[in-house]
Design an enzyme around this catalytic site. Structure first.
Site, PDB file in Angstrom:
ATOM      1  N   SER A 191     -17.833  57.146  69.526  1.00  0.00           N
ATOM      2  CA  SER A 191     -16.820  56.423  68.765  1.00  0.00           C
ATOM      3  C   SER A 191     -15.851  55.820  69.777  1.00  0.00           C
ATOM      4  O   SER A 191     -16.288  55.353  70.830  1.00  0.00           O
ATOM      5  CB  SER A 191     -16.159  57.398  67.793  1.00  0.00           C
ATOM      6  N   HIS A 225     -19.506  54.183  66.009  1.00  0.00           N
ATOM      7  CA  HIS A 225     -18.584  53.822  64.931  1.00  0.00           C
ATOM      8  C   HIS A 225     -18.108  52.408  65.210  1.00  0.00           C
ATOM      9  O   HIS A 225     -17.735  52.083  66.333  1.00  0.00           O
ATOM     10  CB  HIS A 225     -17.383  54.766  64.912  1.00  0.00           C
ATOM     11  N   ASP A 259     -17.316  63.681  63.957  1.00  0.00           N
ATOM     12  CA  ASP A 259     -18.672  63.244  63.622  1.00  0.00           C
ATOM     13  C   ASP A 259     -19.578  63.542  64.833  1.00  0.00           C
ATOM     14  O   ASP A 259     -19.163  63.369  65.973  1.00  0.00           O
ATOM     15  CB  ASP A 259     -18.647  61.734  63.328  1.00  0.00           C
TER      16      ASP A 259
END
Ligand SMILES: C[S@@+](CC[C@H](N)C(=O)[O-])C[C@H]1O[C@@H](n2cnc3c(N)ncnc32)[C@H](O)[C@@H]1O
Lengths: 270, 193
Positions: B18, B44, B137
């Protein structure tokens, strides 16, 4: 994973036996996640209890179909797609005496109402019929009403403008208690019915078929079967429109179609 | 089907990240030439950023970057990037599937979804690298990969511009390696067919 592969197979078989819905050719990676999600969401403790609830309670089965299928949708989803419809496809359809449209997997109807609005603006709505079908009775009941949450309308009007819409979007609905009710003049041209792309047949010939973000939940074989169904339901030179990340590139049918620019719209050549 | 599985016994490297992970990829990718495995990248990204990320990554490598549509085949020697606004899943027969269901960990694509799904299909043929990021995540996915016999590598939190994501994984599982960017590069060079 919560539910094992074997349990999933039992569930798929039972659902077919009890209700005639065949999920065996859905994309397994995603289907499994959906079943797990429902199992957890509804607080089941064991697989047999879950299975027996599905088998014995048709209302719960309806909920299962609603939850296991992915229903997220928007008005003017992917505005650039609608822009191409508006500027390149509708002018071609306009030359026809009558326009038949099929929204396969219409979910709660946002896509159908978006199309109706564009047809109205192109002065084609009076000679169009929009057939909207879905496997799930629950979403169809919502779709028929033409009532969408008011909190979504800001996003939808932005999409509408991005798709080339020039009107004041608020003229299309009446706001009331947190919801936006779209006009009867749009609903009048729509026919909603339950239709399962796995097992039901062609029911008409169409000038354009939209099946967006539905077949991504199917495996390749079922995609091929659904594409054959669409092919058999499209008039010559008719259009097939899929979701932004969908393609007929991997299908045997692709040779009969030509793609419009970069958009996921194909024209049937023969 | 059995036969296909035997003939295409290639390995898969999946990289998730991310905030702060793109800069790592930009350092790593130019150092890779031919890869004997399939590389899948799940970052992401902003909804609707279309093909910006693909273009950026393609500019940093000579390895072909595939346009990922639903049911795109996964092939060794190429890079697949999870498109924005879809979860990327793995099917039998080396096919990628997309799914526009709810966000997981506020993310779509979600790293957990792709890691868990890859673990199920590829088991011990899978290596996963989890990079910099500001949410958790990837942690559950890393656990699933370990349980399925795959290898998990976490970017050394001190070397990450956002340490939350690697830290979250390290606190919840035992990775095979915790490496800085040079270490990650060495490891990738040593993945043999
Ligand atoms: C994500 S929605 C797509 C809505 C809309 N077309 C769009 O792109 O925004 C997918 C829909 O496909 C429907 N569906 C799933 N399986 C189906 C099947 N076998 N036959 C018909 N519809 C199906 C689901 O019930 C769901 O409403």
């Amino acid at each position: 994973m919560i539910i094992s592969d074997q349990e999933l197979e039992v569930l798929i078989n039972d659902v077919y036996e009890y209700y005639g819905f065949d999920f065996s050719s859905y994309s397994m990676a995603s289907f499994k996640r959906r079943v797990d999600r429902l199992f957890q969401l509804d607080g089941f403790k064991s697989f047999p209890v879950f299975l027996s609830k599905i088998r014995t309670d048709p209302e719960y089965f309806k909920r299962m179909v609603e939850e296991i299928t992915v229903n997220v949708t928007e008005m003017f989803r992917d505005p650039l797609f609608y822009k191409v419809l508006r500027t390149e496809i509708l002018p071609v359809l306009a030359t026809k005496p009558f326009i038949r449209i099929w929204h396969a997997g219409c979910s709660t109807g946002e896509e159908v109402f978006s199309m109706a609005i564009m047809l109205k603006e192109a002065n084609l709505l009076h000679k169009s019929l929009l057939y909207a079908t879905d496997i799930s009775p629950a979403v169809l009941e919502l779709a028929k009403k033409g009532v969408f949450p008011l909190r979504m309308i800001k996003q939808y009007s932005e999409n509408y403008i991005a798709s080339g819409g020039k009107e004041d979007f608020s003229r299309y609905y009446i706001a009331n208690y947190g919801s936006a009710k779209f006009g009867e003049d749009l609903i009048e041209r729509m026919v909603f019915s339950q239709h399962n792309l796995v097992s039901d047949r062609s029911f008409n010939e169409f000038d354009i078929i939209l099946c967006r973000n539905v077949m991504i939940y199917f495996d390749k074989d079922l995609q091929e079967r659904a594409l054959e169904l669409f092919d058999g339901s499209l008039s010559k030179l008719g259009y097939l429109a899929l979701g932004t990340k969908e393609t007929i590139k991997f299908s045997a049918l692709q040779t009969k179609y030509s793609q419009l620019n970069k958009e996921k719209i194909w024209k049937k050549l023969r | 089907m059995e036969e296909a599985a035997v003939n295409n016994n290639f390995k898969v490297l999946i990289i998730g990240g991310s905030a702060g992970s793109l800069e790592v990829l930009i350092r790593i990718l130019p150092q890779l030439t031919a890869i004997p495995f399939a590389l899948v990248i799940v970052l992401h990204r902003k909804a609707g950023d279309d093909s910006m990320l693909e273009e950026l990554i393609a500019a940093k490598t000579t390895i072909p970057v595939m346009e990922v549509d639903d049911k795109t085949p996964l092939v060794p020697g190429s890079i697949c990037i999870a498109p924005s606004d879809y979860h990327l899943l793995f099917e039998k027969d080396d096919i990628l599937s997309l799914d526009a269901s709810e966000k997981i960990n506020f993310s779509r694509p979600s790293i957990d979804v792709s890691f868990e799904s890859a673990a199920e299909i590829y088991g011990s043929r899978l290596t996963a690298i989890l990079l910099s990021g500001a949410n958790s995540d990837g942690t559950n996915g890393a656990i699933a990969i370990k349980n399925a016999g795959g290898m998990v590598v976490i970017q050394k939190p001190e070397s990450a511009s956002m340490s939350y994501m690697p830290n979250s994984a390290i606190q919840n599982m035992v990775p095979d390696y915790i490496l800085d960017v040079d270490g990650i590069l060495d490891l990738i060079h040593n993945i043999v067919p």
